[in-house]
Design an enzyme around this catalytic site. Structure first.
Site, PDB file in Angstrom:
ATOM      1  N   ASP A  32       0.841  -1.198   0.000  1.00 26.29           N
ATOM      2  CA  ASP A  32       0.000   0.000   0.000  1.00 26.29           C
ATOM      3  C   ASP A  32       0.874   1.246   0.000  1.00 26.29           C
ATOM      4  OD1 ASP A  32      -1.908   2.128   0.845  1.00 26.29           O
ATOM      5  OD2 ASP A  32      -3.270   0.433   1.038  1.00 26.29           O
ATOM      6  N   ASP A  58       4.473   1.775  -4.040  1.00 26.39           N
ATOM      7  CA  ASP A  58       3.543   2.266  -5.060  1.00 26.39           C
ATOM      8  C   ASP A  58       3.449   1.196  -6.148  1.00 26.39           C
ATOM      9  OD1 ASP A  58       2.399   3.623  -7.264  1.00 26.39           O
ATOM     10  OD2 ASP A  58       3.218   5.537  -6.587  1.00 26.39           O
ATOM     11  N   ILE A  59       2.231   0.820  -6.520  1.00 32.49           N
ATOM     12  CA  ILE A  59       2.100  -0.240  -7.539  1.00 32.49           C
ATOM     13  C   ILE A  59       2.612   0.201  -8.913  1.00 32.49           C
ATOM     14  CG2 ILE A  59       0.234  -1.548  -6.444  1.00 32.49           C
ATOM     15  CD1 ILE A  59      -1.670  -0.136  -8.535  1.00 32.49           C
ATOM     16  N   GLU A  83      -7.252   4.479  -7.101  1.00 32.09           N
ATOM     17  CA  GLU A  83      -7.959   5.707  -6.751  1.00 32.09           C
ATOM     18  C   GLU A  83      -9.430   5.375  -6.965  1.00 32.09           C
ATOM     19  OE1 GLU A  83      -6.981   8.530  -5.472  1.00 32.09           O
ATOM     20  OE2 GLU A  83      -4.847   8.052  -5.488  1.00 32.09           O
ATOM     21  N   THR A 133     -15.286  -2.899 -10.378  1.00 36.11           N
ATOM     22  CA  THR A 133     -16.555  -2.277 -10.009  1.00 36.11           C
ATOM     23  C   THR A 133     -17.638  -2.544 -11.050  1.00 36.11           C
ATOM     24  OG1 THR A 133     -17.610  -0.100  -9.771  1.00 36.11           O
ATOM     25  CG2 THR A 133     -15.621  -0.167 -11.083  1.00 36.11           C
ATOM     26  N   ASP A 134     -18.910  -2.439 -10.634  1.00 38.34           N
ATOM     27  CA  ASP A 134     -20.010  -2.548 -11.598  1.00 38.34           C
ATOM     28  C   ASP A 134     -20.117  -1.303 -12.478  1.00 38.34           C
ATOM     29  OD1 ASP A 134     -20.940  -0.759  -9.669  1.00 38.34           O
ATOM     30  OD2 ASP A 134     -22.838  -1.799  -9.310  1.00 38.34           O
ATOM     31  N   GLU A 135     -19.393  -0.226 -12.112  1.00 37.10           N
ATOM     32  CA  GLU A 135     -19.528   1.019 -12.881  1.00 37.10           C
ATOM     33  C   GLU A 135     -18.974   0.888 -14.298  1.00 37.10           C
ATOM     34  OE1 GLU A 135     -18.718   4.632 -10.830  1.00 37.10           O
ATOM     35  OE2 GLU A 135     -18.971   3.677  -8.896  1.00 37.10           O
ATOM     36  N   TYR A 159     -13.214   7.721 -13.451  1.00 33.36           N
ATOM     37  CA  TYR A 159     -12.970   6.570 -12.559  1.00 33.36           C
ATOM     38  C   TYR A 159     -13.362   5.267 -13.242  1.00 33.36           C
ATOM     39  CZ  TYR A 159     -13.987   3.051  -8.997  1.00 33.36           C
ATOM     40  OH  TYR A 159     -14.049   1.878  -8.293  1.00 33.36           O
ATOM     41  N   LYS A 163     -11.059   2.043 -14.483  1.00 30.07           N
ATOM     42  CA  LYS A 163     -11.244   0.663 -13.999  1.00 30.07           C
ATOM     43  C   LYS A 163     -11.528  -0.274 -15.172  1.00 30.07           C
ATOM     44  CE  LYS A 163     -11.289  -0.736 -10.343  1.00 30.07           C
ATOM     45  NZ  LYS A 163     -10.187  -1.252  -9.451  1.00 30.07           N
ATOM     46  N   LYS A 198     -17.305   9.468   1.204  1.00 28.11           N
ATOM     47  CA  LYS A 198     -18.243   8.652   0.449  1.00 28.11           C
ATOM     48  C   LYS A 198     -19.659   8.832   1.002  1.00 28.11           C
ATOM     49  CE  LYS A 198     -14.595   7.009  -1.694  1.00 28.11           C
ATOM     50  NZ  LYS A 198     -14.063   5.767  -2.158  1.00 28.11           N
ATOM     51  N   VAL A 215     -27.742  16.105  -1.701  1.00 28.73           N
ATOM     52  CA  VAL A 215     -28.227  15.000  -2.539  1.00 28.73           C
ATOM     53  C   VAL A 215     -28.178  15.494  -3.983  1.00 28.73           C
ATOM     54  CG1 VAL A 215     -30.217  13.564  -3.119  1.00 28.73           C
ATOM     55  CG2 VAL A 215     -29.722  14.104  -0.723  1.00 28.73           C
ATOM     56  N   GLY A 292     -22.486  13.810 -15.818  1.00 29.19           N
ATOM     57  CA  GLY A 292     -22.467  12.423 -16.298  1.00 29.19           C
ATOM     58  C   GLY A 292     -22.916  11.408 -15.268  1.00 29.19           C
TER      59      GLY A 292
HETATM   60  P1  NAD Z   1      -9.975   2.995  -1.013  1.00 25.97           P
HETATM   61  O1  NAD Z   1      -9.830   4.283  -1.759  1.00 25.97           O
HETATM   62  O2  NAD Z   1     -10.632   2.991   0.319  1.00 25.97           O
HETATM   63  O3  NAD Z   1      -8.529   2.322  -0.803  1.00 25.97           O
HETATM   64  C1  NAD Z   1      -7.578   2.272  -1.804  1.00 25.97           C
HETATM   65  C2  NAD Z   1      -6.249   1.842  -1.179  1.00 25.97           C
HETATM   66  O4  NAD Z   1      -5.287   1.728  -2.238  1.00 25.97           O
HETATM   67  C3  NAD Z   1      -5.684   2.838  -0.173  1.00 25.97           C
HETATM   68  O5  NAD Z   1      -5.200   2.171   0.973  1.00 25.97           O
HETATM   69  C4  NAD Z   1      -4.545   3.498  -0.930  1.00 25.97           C
HETATM   70  O6  NAD Z   1      -3.479   3.944  -0.088  1.00 25.97           O
HETATM   71  C5  NAD Z   1      -4.098   2.390  -1.849  1.00 25.97           C
HETATM   72  N1  NAD Z   1      -3.448   2.914  -3.070  1.00 25.97           N
HETATM   73  C6  NAD Z   1      -3.906   3.889  -3.889  1.00 25.97           C
HETATM   74  N2  NAD Z   1      -3.022   4.126  -4.863  1.00 25.97           N
HETATM   75  C7  NAD Z   1      -1.997   3.257  -4.677  1.00 25.97           C
HETATM   76  C8  NAD Z   1      -0.789   2.997  -5.367  1.00 25.97           C
HETATM   77  N3  NAD Z   1      -0.460   3.712  -6.459  1.00 25.97           N
HETATM   78  N4  NAD Z   1       0.038   2.036  -4.910  1.00 25.97           N
HETATM   79  C9  NAD Z   1      -0.288   1.313  -3.793  1.00 25.97           C
HETATM   80  N5  NAD Z   1      -1.412   1.532  -3.089  1.00 25.97           N
HETATM   81  C10 NAD Z   1      -2.255   2.492  -3.529  1.00 25.97           C
HETATM   82  O7  NAD Z   1     -10.712   2.003  -2.021  1.00 25.97           O
HETATM   83  P2  NAD Z   1     -11.782   0.862  -1.700  1.00 25.97           P
HETATM   84  O8  NAD Z   1     -13.118   1.483  -1.597  1.00 25.97           O
HETATM   85  O9  NAD Z   1     -11.258   0.016  -0.600  1.00 25.97           O
HETATM   86  O10 NAD Z   1     -11.738   0.050  -3.073  1.00 25.97           O
HETATM   87  C11 NAD Z   1     -10.794  -1.019  -3.261  1.00 25.97           C
HETATM   88  C12 NAD Z   1     -10.961  -1.565  -4.660  1.00 25.97           C
HETATM   89  O11 NAD Z   1     -12.287  -2.051  -4.850  1.00 25.97           O
HETATM   90  C13 NAD Z   1     -10.706  -0.529  -5.766  1.00 25.97           C
HETATM   91  O12 NAD Z   1     -10.016  -1.160  -6.812  1.00 25.97           O
HETATM   92  C14 NAD Z   1     -12.110  -0.138  -6.203  1.00 25.97           C
HETATM   93  O13 NAD Z   1     -12.119   0.257  -7.557  1.00 25.97           O
HETATM   94  C15 NAD Z   1     -12.853  -1.433  -5.997  1.00 25.97           C
HETATM   95  N6  NAD Z   1     -14.295  -1.300  -5.697  1.00 25.97           N
HETATM   96  C16 NAD Z   1     -14.724  -0.465  -4.710  1.00 25.97           C
HETATM   97  C17 NAD Z   1     -16.081  -0.396  -4.414  1.00 25.97           C
HETATM   98  C18 NAD Z   1     -16.601   0.483  -3.308  1.00 25.97           C
HETATM   99  O14 NAD Z   1     -17.820   0.607  -3.167  1.00 25.97           O
HETATM  100  N7  NAD Z   1     -15.754   1.077  -2.476  1.00 25.97           N
HETATM  101  C19 NAD Z   1     -17.005  -1.158  -5.152  1.00 25.97           C
HETATM  102  C20 NAD Z   1     -16.511  -1.997  -6.171  1.00 25.97           C
HETATM  103  C21 NAD Z   1     -15.163  -2.063  -6.422  1.00 25.97           C
END
Ligand code: NAD
Length: 352
Positions: A32, A58-59, A83, A133-135, A159, A163, A198, A215, A292
């Site tokens: 992370d 960082d990934i 993100e 995500t479903d988006e 976003y 994805k 959120k 809203v 959008g």
């Molecule tokens: P979040 O924003 O709460 O957490 C993201 C995490 O990734 C954080 O800890 C951040 O530090 C880390 N991160 C970000 N950029 C990084 C990088 N470059 N290198 C390493 N770490 C990095 O997100 P979330 O809500 O926990 O979502 C997690 C995953 O699930 C995401 O891929 C998101 O697209 C997907 N998702 C989320 C939801 C939702 O409702 N939250 C629904 C469907 C899918």
């Protein structure tokens, strides 16, 4: 299994780690970057558990990702780092392109190089599970059938486009290089430790503080709401039993309009902590719609439920009551975040 999990200090990743480590089933190497959205506290007792180690990286850093695979020799990858907030992607898409697309590419390349070194059982069992995500499927009109794994992609926001691009890369690495990839696409999550920008925590905290409850548009946008611990269980089942090349659409069968969500939060808070100023619905303020703004997302989780032997345990009312209790009992956590990085004025909108 030893799982290399990215984004484990985020909302969903931390729930997966708490679940995996508590059961003693898996060891987790948590990669992370610790962005604004990360919280080490969200790992709770898993943070210092011997089955968990945190690597701050960082990934998008190819050398760091190669080194992580070489050092930890994982049995599987769960890729959650991203993100994740639609409103931020509209204000500034660059970070979303970089982390969600380039970061996924870099991770895939590191996984591919590592996979090439594996043999026998370790190679046969290796999985790269990408969490999405479903988006990516775009927007439904009222009455349209829900999304499933065959629904064509039609992303609308920076976003969701980022994805979608990452999902395409993951599947391409499966087809082209034989990497055993799995994708899951999931609806809106909610629950403990969700960053307070959120929708659900934003509305809940603003309602507690007697601030306006913004809203978007007419409030009729609809999302299917999945309790985060239920999602964590599904994700672990996918990495444990999922079939390479498969897509799992994970949902809760709990669609609610945004205005229904906001009203439910107000009603539950009024019961738990009545306001001296009267019912909190009076704070609802309709604001100009998000550009959008997708009208409706909903998943048909039937195929995934059958394949995984999993269904969401929480209906929305039970999950929301537990979430409200959690935020009431963890005020120091979110107050610090609101004071430091975020004013509470930003809109929560419809998602995630
Ligand atoms: P979040 O924003 O709460 O957490 C993201 C995490 O990734 C954080 O800890 C951040 O530090 C880390 N991160 C970000 N950029 C990084 C990088 N470059 N290198 C390493 N770490 C990095 O997100 P979330 O809500 O926990 O979502 C997690 C995953 O699930 C995401 O891929 C998101 O697209 C997907 N998702 C989320 C939801 C939702 O409702 N939250 C629904 C469907 C899918």
């Amino acid at each position: 299994m030893k799982i290399l999990l990215t984004g484990g200090c985020g909302f969903i990743g931390s729930a997966v780690i708490r679940c995996a480590v508590a059961g003693g089933a898996h060891d987790i190497v948590n990669i992370d970057k610790l962005t604004y959205a990360a919280s080490e506290a969200a790992l709770e007792t898993a943070l210092h558990h011997p089955g968990h180690s945190l690597v701050r990286a960082d990934i998008t850093d190819a050398a760091a990702m190669r080194a992580a695979f070489a050092a930890h020799q994982p049995d599987a990858v769960m890729h959650l780092a991203a993100e994740s907030h639609v409103d931020r992607s509209i204000d500034g898409p660059a970070d979303f392109i970089h982390t969600n697309i380039t970061g996924t590419f870099v991770l895939l390349e590191a996984a591919r190089a590592y996979y090439a070194t594996l043999e026998g059982d370790k190679r046969a069992k290796f999985r790269f599970h990408h969490v999405s995500t479903d988006e990516v499927f775009g927007a439904l009109a009222d009455g349209d059938p829900p999304f499933n794994a065959q629904t064509p992609y039609d992303p609308r926001s920076p976003y969701s486009a980022s994805k979608a691009a990452s999902d395409h890369l993951v599947r391409a690495w499966g087809h082209t290089y034989g990497l055993p990839v799995i994708v899951s696409n999931t609806t809106n999550n909610y629950g403990p430790w969700q960053f307070p920008e959120k929708l659900i925590p934003l509305i809940l905290i603003n309602a507690l503080e007697e601030k306006p409850l913004p809203v978007y548009g007419d409030g009729r946008n609809t999302r299917d709401w999945l309790f985060v611990n239920d999602h964590a269980e599904a994700l672990l089942k996918i990495v444990e039993t999922g079939v390479p090349g498969a897509t799992y659409c994970i949902g809760a069968r709990q669609p609610r309009r945004n205005i229904e969500v906001v009203r439910a939060i107000c009603a539950l808070l009024d019961q738990k902590l009545p306001s001296p100023h009267g019912a909190r619905e009076r704070l609802i303020t309709y604001v100009r719609d998000r550009p959008g703004h997708d009208h409706r997302y909903e998943i048909d989780p039937g195929a995934a439920e059958t394949a995984l032997g999993w269904t969401a345990a929480h209906d929305f009312e039970r999950g929301l009551a537990a979430t409200i209790d959690w935020y009431l009992n963890h005020q120091a956590w979110w107050q610090e975040i609101r004071g430091k990085t975020y004013s509470g004025q930003r809109l929560g909108g419809a998602k995630k």
